[in-house]
Design a protein around this motif. Structure first.
Motif, mmCIF file in Angstrom:
data_model
loop_
_atom_site.group_PDB
_atom_site.id
_atom_site.type_symbol
_atom_site.label_atom_id
_atom_site.label_comp_id
_atom_site.label_asym_id
_atom_site.label_seq_id
_atom_site.Cartn_x
_atom_site.Cartn_y
_atom_site.Cartn_z
ATOM 1 N N ASN A 234 0.957 -1.117 0.013
ATOM 2 C CA ASN A 234 0.081 0.041 -0.072
ATOM 3 C C ASN A 234 0.813 1.148 -0.100
ATOM 4 O O ASN A 234 1.647 1.452 0.814
ATOM 5 C CB ASN A 234 -0.939 -0.140 1.100
ATOM 6 N N LEU A 235 1.016 2.054 -1.201
ATOM 7 C CA LEU A 235 1.600 3.217 -1.219
ATOM 8 C C LEU A 235 1.008 4.286 -0.736
ATOM 9 O O LEU A 235 -0.130 4.667 -1.183
ATOM 10 C CB LEU A 235 2.221 3.430 -2.620
ATOM 11 N N ARG A 236 1.564 5.059 0.436
ATOM 12 C CA ARG A 236 0.957 5.875 1.231
ATOM 13 C C ARG A 236 1.633 7.452 0.793
ATOM 14 O O ARG A 236 2.421 7.281 0.135
ATOM 15 C CB ARG A 236 0.901 5.894 2.697
ATOM 16 N N LYS A 237 0.621 8.389 1.125
ATOM 17 C CA LYS A 237 1.009 9.772 0.820
ATOM 18 C C LYS A 237 2.577 9.863 1.582
ATOM 19 O O LYS A 237 3.339 10.671 0.944
ATOM 20 C CB LYS A 237 0.067 10.613 1.444
ATOM 21 N N ARG A 238 2.726 9.431 2.857
ATOM 22 C CA ARG A 238 3.852 9.864 3.507
ATOM 23 C C ARG A 238 5.043 9.040 2.869
ATOM 24 O O ARG A 238 6.287 9.477 2.903
ATOM 25 C CB ARG A 238 3.760 9.578 4.849
ATOM 26 N N ASP A 239 4.707 8.039 1.902
ATOM 27 C CA ASP A 239 5.936 7.219 1.302
ATOM 28 C C ASP A 239 6.392 8.153 0.224
ATOM 29 O O ASP A 239 7.445 8.139 -0.116
ATOM 30 C CB ASP A 239 5.411 6.146 0.820
ATOM 31 N N LEU A 240 5.452 8.789 -0.470
ATOM 32 C CA LEU A 240 5.632 9.751 -1.638
ATOM 33 C C LEU A 240 6.644 10.780 -1.107
ATOM 34 O O LEU A 240 7.370 11.494 -1.988
ATOM 35 C CB LEU A 240 4.468 10.191 -2.226
ATOM 36 N N GLN A 241 6.601 11.302 -0.047
ATOM 37 C CA GLN A 241 7.044 12.206 0.744
ATOM 38 C C GLN A 241 8.418 12.059 1.431
ATOM 39 O O GLN A 241 9.223 12.937 1.795
ATOM 40 C CB GLN A 241 6.420 13.323 1.924
ATOM 41 N N THR A 242 8.540 10.795 1.574
ATOM 42 C CA THR A 242 9.757 10.446 2.367
ATOM 43 C C THR A 242 11.022 10.049 1.328
ATOM 44 O O THR A 242 11.008 9.442 0.412
ATOM 45 C CB THR A 242 9.625 8.881 3.034
ATOM 46 N N ASP A 243 12.012 10.939 1.541
ATOM 47 C CA ASP A 243 13.094 10.922 0.392
ATOM 48 C C ASP A 243 13.973 9.752 0.447
ATOM 49 O O ASP A 243 14.281 9.500 1.718
ATOM 50 C CB ASP A 243 14.081 12.373 0.747
ATOM 51 N N THR A 244 14.130 9.384 -0.592
ATOM 52 C CA THR A 244 15.124 8.087 -0.868
ATOM 53 C C THR A 244 15.816 8.499 -2.187
ATOM 54 O O THR A 244 15.409 9.149 -3.042
ATOM 55 C CB THR A 244 14.420 6.899 -0.769
ATOM 56 N N PRO A 245 16.954 7.779 -2.513
ATOM 57 C CA PRO A 245 17.685 8.390 -3.626
ATOM 58 C C PRO A 245 16.717 7.822 -4.882
ATOM 59 O O PRO A 245 16.790 8.215 -5.935
ATOM 60 C CB PRO A 245 18.791 7.324 -3.745
ATOM 61 N N TRP A 246 15.698 6.829 -4.671
ATOM 62 C CA TRP A 246 14.667 6.428 -5.633
ATOM 63 C C TRP A 246 13.481 7.128 -5.795
ATOM 64 O O TRP A 246 12.418 6.906 -6.482
ATOM 65 C CB TRP A 246 14.820 4.901 -5.687
ATOM 66 N N ASN A 247 13.346 8.023 -4.845
ATOM 67 C CA ASN A 247 12.052 9.013 -4.752
ATOM 68 C C ASN A 247 12.000 10.017 -5.756
ATOM 69 O O ASN A 247 12.638 10.885 -5.942
ATOM 70 C CB ASN A 247 11.758 9.290 -3.493
ATOM 71 N N THR A 248 11.202 9.564 -6.699
ATOM 72 C CA THR A 248 11.153 10.689 -8.067
ATOM 73 C C THR A 248 10.070 11.643 -8.037
ATOM 74 O O THR A 248 9.694 12.395 -8.750
ATOM 75 C CB THR A 248 10.979 9.729 -9.380
ATOM 76 N N TYR A 249 9.601 11.654 -6.622
ATOM 77 C CA TYR A 249 8.631 12.589 -6.183
ATOM 78 C C TYR A 249 9.461 13.775 -5.305
ATOM 79 O O TYR A 249 8.998 14.873 -5.484
ATOM 80 C CB TYR A 249 7.369 12.278 -5.418
ATOM 81 N N THR A 250 10.608 13.417 -4.849
ATOM 82 C CA THR A 250 11.168 14.346 -4.289
ATOM 83 C C THR A 250 12.550 14.740 -4.993
ATOM 84 O O THR A 250 13.226 15.703 -4.598
ATOM 85 C CB THR A 250 11.620 13.808 -2.788
#
Length: 340
Positions: free
Chosen positions: A264-280
């Motif tokens: 389950n991909l949550r909004k907080r996951d989209l906002q949590t920065d990782t090297p692979w987070n293409t939203y951040t």
């Protein structure tokens, strides 16, 4: 007396020759019969492992030790008389019921080893590849205790991340062969596929290297629900790269979460920065996120020309493409939220 002696001598010689002929015929018949007798009775096939450097005499002994119903000396004699004793190949063999000395020699000369197969699936990540190889009971698991870094060093790619570097395909292997050898084949297969794709890249591609093409192809692989959308999905990402926009692709975020992702991909996951987070983070992630197949590689370097900057899954495997955020939001409301 001389003529009588000569006649007697001739009769004796003739009888001896006749006896020799009978003996030779009997031996020939016995040899023919033996060459066509099964070495293995009905039931489970015999497993025969011939190590490199084994002599023909040693091979004959190994065959008998494996359970063949014959004498090793006879088998060795047959190998020698055939003239092919030095042509037999090392390897792992299954000797099925009904195999004769004649057919056994043919199998060993041709090197018809027992082959298994393992399939590496398009879209799998490296963790799934290692799990699949670990389940192959007939592979020798030389990488079992090695870290990812050590595996790549074994393959001659020290310092290179393993993700996406192996071409998804079905690979046949001989029983007892090393998982390192299989991975090396898959690695070289991806090298060839990637080189071919990069050589065929569109002149206006925003990608700067073959490695970037591999990374984008892995994203396209994971984003594609239907093959017919693949090139247009690649076109959307190409447009975003040219415009300096965030790619905002969920599969890369999920990859960055690793084993913490619970489906389950949550909004907080989209906002949590990782090297692979293409939203951040702008641009491509640092590594591929999966193994792309040939079609995804080609789509990444030859994307479909499009004005679209957005796409959303329609729920039937296809995607709706939009050139503006306003149109995209309407599509999201319709296909994701059920609003008309």
């Amino acid at each position: 007396m001389m003529p009588g002696f000569i006649h007697t001598f001739i009769r004796v010689v003739r009888r001896l020759l006749a006896l020799v002929a009978v003996v030779l015929i009997a031996l020939g018949s016995a040899a023919f019969w033996w060459l066509h007798q099964p070495l293995v009775a009905a039931g489970e096939p015999l497993e025969l492992a011939i190590e490199p450097g084994t002599t023909p005499r040693g091979i004959a002994r190994d065959v008998v030790a494996a359970g063949a119903k014959t004498d090793a000396r006879l088998l060795y004699a047959w190998f020698r008389l055939s003239g092919q004793d030095r042509a037999m190949k090392a390897g792992n063999y299954e000797i099925p019921a009904g195999t004769t000395p004649r057919s056994l020699l043919q199998k060993l000369v041709r090197g018809e080893e027992t082959l298994r197969a393992v399939t590496l699936v398009e879209g799998w990540n490296w963790r799934q590849v290692r799990q699949a190889l670990a389940k192959e009971e007939q592979l020798r698991h030389d990488t079992a205790q090695l870290s990812d870094e050590a595996v790549m060093a074994q393959l001659g790619r020290a310092g290179v991340a393993p993700e996406g570097r192996f071409f998804p395909d079905t690979y046949a292997y001989a029983k007892g062969s090393s998982d390192v050898a299989l991975l090396r084949r898959a690695l070289h297969a991806m090298d060839r596929r990637l080189e071919a794709a990069w050589s065929a890249r569109a002149p206006d591609t925003p990608l700067k290297s073959a490695d970037e093409a591999l990374i984008l192809a892995s994203i396209v692989e994971k984003e594609t629900g239907r093959a017919s959308d693949r090139a247009q999905i690649a076109g959307v990402f190409a447009n975003r790269l040219r415009a300096g926009m965030l790619l905002q692709t969920d599969p890369s975020v999920i990859y960055g979460l690793g084993e913490k992702f619970d489906g389950n991909l949550r909004k907080r996951d989209l906002q949590t920065d990782t090297p692979w987070n293409t939203y951040t983070r702008v641009g491509l992630p640092p590594t591929p996120i999966a193994m792309p197949g040939k079609a995804a590689l080609l789509a990444a370097v030859q994307p479909e020309p499009t004005r679209a900057l957005y796409f959303v899954a329609k729920g039937d495997g296809t995607s709706h493409f939009s050139a503006s955020l306003e149109e995209h939001n309407r599509a999201v409301n319709r296909y994701q939220r059920g609003q008309q």
